[in-house]
Write an enzyme that holds these catalytic residues in place. Structure first.
Site, PDB file in Angstrom:
ATOM      1  N   LYS A   1      25.631  35.632  32.963  1.00  0.00           N
ATOM      2  CA  LYS A   1      25.974  34.291  33.467  1.00  0.00           C
ATOM      3  C   LYS A   1      25.037  33.817  34.580  1.00  0.00           C
ATOM      4  O   LYS A   1      24.655  32.645  34.590  1.00  0.00           O
ATOM      5  CB  LYS A   1      27.435  34.253  33.921  1.00  0.00           C
TER       6      LYS A   1
ATOM      7  N   ASP B   1      34.962  28.450  32.834  1.00  0.00           N
ATOM      8  CA  ASP B   1      35.958  29.487  33.155  1.00  0.00           C
ATOM      9  C   ASP B   1      37.072  28.940  34.060  1.00  0.00           C
ATOM     10  O   ASP B   1      38.261  29.155  33.786  1.00  0.00           O
ATOM     11  CB  ASP B   1      35.288  30.676  33.846  1.00  0.00           C
TER      12      ASP B   1
END
Ligand code: ATR
Length: 276
Positions: free
Chosen positions: A71, A107
Site C-alpha cells: 500500500k 479502507d
C-alpha cells in the site's frame, strides 16, 4: 455477426495473496450489476510493485487493488491522490485513466460503512479507542474523524508512535495518543482493534472496565474462527463484537464504485462469504 466485448481487467496485488477474497467479491459484484470485467489475484515479489503495476497497465488493465505489503508503494506510484489517501499514507485502489494513475484508500470508508450502515452503530459523539498506530490504524483515521466522534484516542505498544500519529490528524477533530498502560480508568463506547497482535492470536493488554457497558468492539481482521479480539469483546460483554469481513466487502464496493460508477449491494456478498 456479433462480437463479445473483451472484459475489462482488474486485479489485486499483494504478498501473500493466495487466500485473498477480493476476486470472489468482485466477481459477485460484477455478476450482480452486469459489469463485464475480470478480476484476478497477482502475487508480487518484494520490491517489484511498481514494475508489476506498470506491466498490468501496459497490458490494458483498468485498475488495481493493493494489499499488504504494497500500500505505501502504491501511494508513491499514483500520480494523483485523494485527500483521504494522502492522509492515510497508503493506497489500496489505483485507477488507470487517460490522465494518469489515481490513488485512493477505501479502507476507512469501508469501516465506517460497515459500522454505521450495516450495523447501525452511530459514531457521532462516541468515545472511540483505536488500538494500534501502524498502517492499518492510519488508514482509517480520517474517515472516522469525519463522523464527528467525541474523541479518538490512539493507544499503541510504543506510545510515541501513537502520539506522532495523532498529531497528523488534530486538525480533523479530537484525537490524541497514549500507551496501553495509560488506559487505566478510561472508558470507551467503541474499541477498534488495528494492531498486528491478532496474527499471534493475541490482544493488546487492556485494563478491566475500558469498554462501556453497552460498548462495541470491532476488529479490522477476520478469519474463519472468531479473532482473539472478537473473543475478548464478547468476554467484556460488548453489545456487538464484530470482525472485519464487512469492512472488507465495503472497501471492495467503494473500489468497484470508483472504477465502474455503480454501487453493488454488499449484504448478499457478505452473506455469501460468511456462508463459506
Ligand atoms: P499494519 O499495516 O498491520 O498496521 P504495521 O504498520 O507494521 O502493520 O503496524 C503494526 C501495529 O501493530 C503497530 O501499532 C504495532 O505496535 P508498535 O508500533 O508498538 O510496534 C502493533 N503490534 C504488533 N504486534 C503487537 C503485539 N504483539 N501487541 C500489541 N501491538 C502490536
Amino acid at each position: 455477426m456479433t462480437t463479445i466485448p473483451q472484459a475489462d481487467q482488474y486485479a489485486v496485488m499483494g504478498n501473500p495473496i493466495a487466500h485473498s477474497q477480493s476476486p470472489r467479491i468482485h466477481a459477485l459484484f460484477a455478476a450482480q450489476t452486469g459489469q463485464n470485467l475480470e478480476y484476478r489475484a497477482i502475487r508480487v515479489e518484494p520490491g517489484g510493485f511498481a514494475a508489476a503495476a506498470r506491466a498490468f497497465r501496459a497490458a490494458g488493465g483498468r485498475g488495481l487493488n493493493v494489499t499488504v505489503p504494497f500500500k505505501p508503494d502504491a501511494w508513491v506510484f499514483a500520480d494523483v491522490l485523494s485527500a483521504r489517501a494522502e492522509r492515510a499514507g497508503a493506497v489500496n485502489t489505483l485507477s488507470f485513466g487517460p490522465d494518469g494513475v489515481r490513488g485512493d484508500n477505501t479502507d476507512g470508508p469501508g469501516l465506517v460503512r460497515d459500522l454505521r450502515d450495516n450495523h447501525g452503530c452511530a459514531l457521532a459523539g462516541r468515545r472511540i479507542l483505536l488500538l494500534g498506530a501502524g498502517g492499518a490504524a492510519r488508514g482509517v483515521l480520517q474517515p472516522l474523524l469525519l463522523e464527528r466522534p467525541a474523541q479518538v484516542l490512539i493507544a499503541n505498544r510504543s506510545a510515541s508512535k501513537a502520539l506522532d500519529l495523532a498529531l497528523r490528524f488534530t486538525d480533523l477533530g479530537q484525537v490524541s495518543g497514549c500507551g496501553f498502560a495509560d488506559l487505566a480508568g478510561r472508558v470507551f463506547d467503541l474499541i477498534i482493534h488495528a494492531t498486528a497482535a491478532g496474527l499471534e492470536d493475541a490482544v493488546p493488554p487492556l485494563p478491566p472496565g475500558v469498554l462501556a457497558a453497552d460498548g462495541w468492539c470491532y476488529d479490522l481482521m477476520y478469519g474463519h474462527e472468531p479473532t482473539a479480539f472478537v473473543r475478548w469483546g464478547r468476554e467484556q460483554g460488548a453489545a456487538q463484537s464484530l470482525d472485519g469481513l464487512g469492512m472488507l466487502v465495503e472497501q471492495a464496493a467503494e473500489s468497484f464504485h470508483l472504477w465502474r460508477g455503480v454501487w453493488p449491494k454488499t449484504a448478499p456478498v457478505i452473506a455469501a462469504l460468511r456462508g463459506g
